[in-house]
Design an enzyme around this catalytic site. Structure first.
Site, mmCIF file in Angstrom:
data_model
loop_
_atom_site.group_PDB
_atom_site.id
_atom_site.type_symbol
_atom_site.label_atom_id
_atom_site.label_comp_id
_atom_site.label_asym_id
_atom_site.label_seq_id
_atom_site.Cartn_x
_atom_site.Cartn_y
_atom_site.Cartn_z
ATOM 1 N N ARG A 46 29.683 37.837 44.139
ATOM 2 C CA ARG A 46 30.321 38.182 42.983
ATOM 3 C C ARG A 46 32.000 38.218 43.307
ATOM 4 N NH1 ARG A 46 32.535 42.006 44.425
ATOM 5 N NH2 ARG A 46 33.886 42.223 42.555
ATOM 6 N N GLY A 47 32.913 38.353 42.377
ATOM 7 C CA GLY A 47 34.267 38.309 42.568
ATOM 8 C C GLY A 47 34.651 36.953 42.275
ATOM 9 N N ALA A 48 35.652 36.709 41.539
ATOM 10 C CA ALA A 48 36.014 35.170 41.169
ATOM 11 C C ALA A 48 36.236 34.360 42.392
ATOM 12 C CB ALA A 48 37.338 35.275 40.389
ATOM 13 N N ARG B 49 27.536 31.912 35.312
ATOM 14 C CA ARG B 49 28.662 32.759 34.856
ATOM 15 C C ARG B 49 30.061 32.158 34.042
ATOM 16 N NH1 ARG B 49 30.175 37.782 38.300
ATOM 17 N NH2 ARG B 49 30.229 38.994 36.238
ATOM 18 N N GLN C 239 31.182 48.391 41.230
ATOM 19 C CA GLN C 239 31.826 47.674 42.258
ATOM 20 C C GLN C 239 32.626 48.393 43.076
ATOM 21 O OE1 GLN C 239 31.030 46.552 39.109
ATOM 22 N NE2 GLN C 239 30.494 44.450 39.024
ATOM 23 N N ASP D 156 39.982 37.465 36.866
ATOM 24 C CA ASP D 156 39.026 36.639 36.729
ATOM 25 C C ASP D 156 39.695 35.245 36.000
ATOM 26 O OD1 ASP D 156 37.500 39.002 36.945
ATOM 27 O OD2 ASP D 156 36.148 37.401 37.656
ATOM 28 N N ASN E 99 39.519 40.584 33.590
ATOM 29 C CA ASN E 99 39.303 41.302 34.793
ATOM 30 C C ASN E 99 38.116 42.261 34.501
ATOM 31 O OD1 ASN E 99 39.420 41.643 37.756
ATOM 32 N ND2 ASN E 99 40.163 43.575 37.278
ATOM 33 N N LYS E 100 37.455 42.703 35.316
ATOM 34 C CA LYS E 100 36.588 43.689 35.111
ATOM 35 C C LYS E 100 36.565 44.455 34.095
ATOM 36 C CE LYS E 100 33.238 43.521 36.430
ATOM 37 N NZ LYS E 100 32.138 42.748 35.713
HETATM 38 O O1 MRU Z 1 31.607 40.903 37.665
HETATM 39 P P1 MRU Z 1 32.345 40.822 38.857
HETATM 40 O O2 MRU Z 1 31.697 42.101 39.871
HETATM 41 O O3 MRU Z 1 32.085 39.473 39.493
HETATM 42 O O4 MRU Z 1 33.605 40.922 38.500
HETATM 43 C C1 MRU Z 1 34.888 40.914 39.516
HETATM 44 C C2 MRU Z 1 36.076 41.280 39.104
HETATM 45 O O5 MRU Z 1 36.353 41.480 37.874
HETATM 46 C C3 MRU Z 1 36.982 41.134 39.877
HETATM 47 O O6 MRU Z 1 38.127 42.148 39.944
HETATM 48 C C4 MRU Z 1 37.569 39.740 39.989
HETATM 49 O O7 MRU Z 1 36.770 38.886 39.878
HETATM 50 C C5 MRU Z 1 38.956 39.497 41.209
HETATM 51 S S1 MRU Z 1 38.014 39.410 42.508
HETATM 52 C C6 MRU Z 1 39.056 38.793 43.904
#
Ligand code: MRU
Length: 352
Positions: free
Chosen positions: A50-52, A93, A200, A241, A251-252
């Site tokens: 996970r994470g963009a 996703r 997270q 994201d 973002n999250k």
């Molecule tokens: O649902 P997730 O855990 O994939 O969400 C991740 C985030 O929102 C991060 O802040 C974002 O992807 C940036 S990661 C460098």
């Protein structure tokens, strides 16, 4: 100068996509080796990776390892398999644009090489996925350098979710300036929002910062206002994201609330991400699709029932922070300030 090295959590080994299963952290460090489209789809969907930026790298490697096994003898048959796997992975996703960006890069590379043999195209796809990984690592270092130029020693920093090494294939985005500062003895005090419902912040950000020897304190999401009021936070650093052409940033879930509070308390709010996160084809945040996740993540997170089974839950995984709450966007190319629409267009044109 020493440099913090975040161990590789995402790579390619012996024709398999290798990744740490983030759902098990911080309790267990287990690596998965994947080469089937269904397993790679599941790993992205279930947030094992996970994470963009990490999703983008995993999708590129994932696509490569899947089509590597193809027995197609003609380029047109091989292309059909490639496109089917690509389109399937693209539905894992919806919010992080890096997934589509990476798959698009693989497609462009395929098209560039399609006069060659199937074997040569496979080699080109390997090369492209490795480039995506290497660029991601370099971008983290550049983002760290630009971000650090906005910070001073001994600052208190707040971050939300995890935009660190494990959300990328390098040192991360929002956490990159923290690593860069740590290397130079900045002695930051980092506060990590817990980040309900999947934690997270407490599971991943605290895990990796602590491992690197950075002072990190976990707070519950509902403590942000109090912690800001107490004067503990000098800057907020978060990842992203997808950034729309007007500077609105997804973002999250919970990030927009943090941004509104930061403005109220006069604290700078920085969004950090590679340029692959900027989507000039999305004009405003309203056009960004917000992923809706399973209700059970709220009422039955990590196997513990915290709300009556019969009660509904609503679980949007991301939110959009309006550009007016963003002090600056930090990319590997530098620091972008308002007005975002004009400044993003000046820097990137319409090529995303
Ligand atoms: O649902 P997730 O855990 O994939 O969400 C991740 C985030 O929102 C991060 O802040 C974002 O992807 C940036 S990661 C460098």
């Amino acid at each position: 100068m020493k440099r913090t090295v975040v161990p590789a959590q995402l790579n390619l080994a012996e024709d398999k996509l290798v990744l740490i299963d983030q759902t098990l952290l911080p309790n267990e460090e287990k690596f998965l080796e994947l080469d089937k489209a269904e397993d790679i789809f599941e790993a992205i969907k279930k947030l094992r990776v996970r994470g963009a930026p990490a999703i983008g790298v995993a999708a590129a490697f994932g696509l490569y390892v899947c089509v590597l096994k193809s027995k197609a003898t003609t380029v047109s048959a091989f292309k059909k398999e490639f496109e089917e796997t690509r389109d399937y992975l693209a539905t894992s996703r919806p919010t992080a644009v890096n997934l589509f960006w990476a798959l698009d890069r693989m497609t462009k590379r395929f098209n560039k090489e399609d006069s060659k043999s199937v074997e040569e195209i496979k080699m080109a796809l390997l090369d492209e996925s490795k480039r995506i990984l290497e660029e991601d690592q370099e971008m983290g270092i550049a983002i760290g350098r630009h971000g650090l130029s906005l910070l001073k020693p001994n600052m208190g920093l707040l971050t939300h979710c995890n935009a660190g090494g494990i959300a990328t294939s390098g040192i991360g985005t929002a956490l990159a300036p923290m690593y860069a500062g740590h290397d130079e003895g900045y002695n930051f005090k980092v506060y990590a929002d817990e980040t309900r419902p999947l934690l997270q912040g407490s599971r991943l950000t605290a895990y990796e910062l602590h491992k690197a020897g950075i002072d990190v304190t976990v707070i519950c999401d509902n403590m942000v206002s109090q912690v800001m009021k107490e004067g503990r936070i000098d800057a907020v650093l978060v990842g992203c994201d997808r950034i729309a052409a007007n500077g609105d940033a997804a973002n999250k879930i919970g990030t927009s609330g943090v941004a509104i509070l930061a403005k109220e308390y006069g604290i700078p709010m920085y969004f950090l991400g590679p340029t692959s996160t900027i989507d000039m084809n999305t004009s405003t945040g309203e056009d960004i699709e917000i992923e809706l996740r399973d209700e059970e993540e709220i009422g039955n997170g990590f196997g513990v029932r915290t709300a009556p089974k019969e009660v509904k839950a609503y679980n949007p995984a991301f939110d959009v922070t309006e550009a007016k709450y963003i002090t600056a966007i930090i990319t590997e190319k530098g620091i972008i300030r308002p007005p975002y629409k004009e400044n993003l267009e000046k820097l990137f044109g319409k090529r995303f």
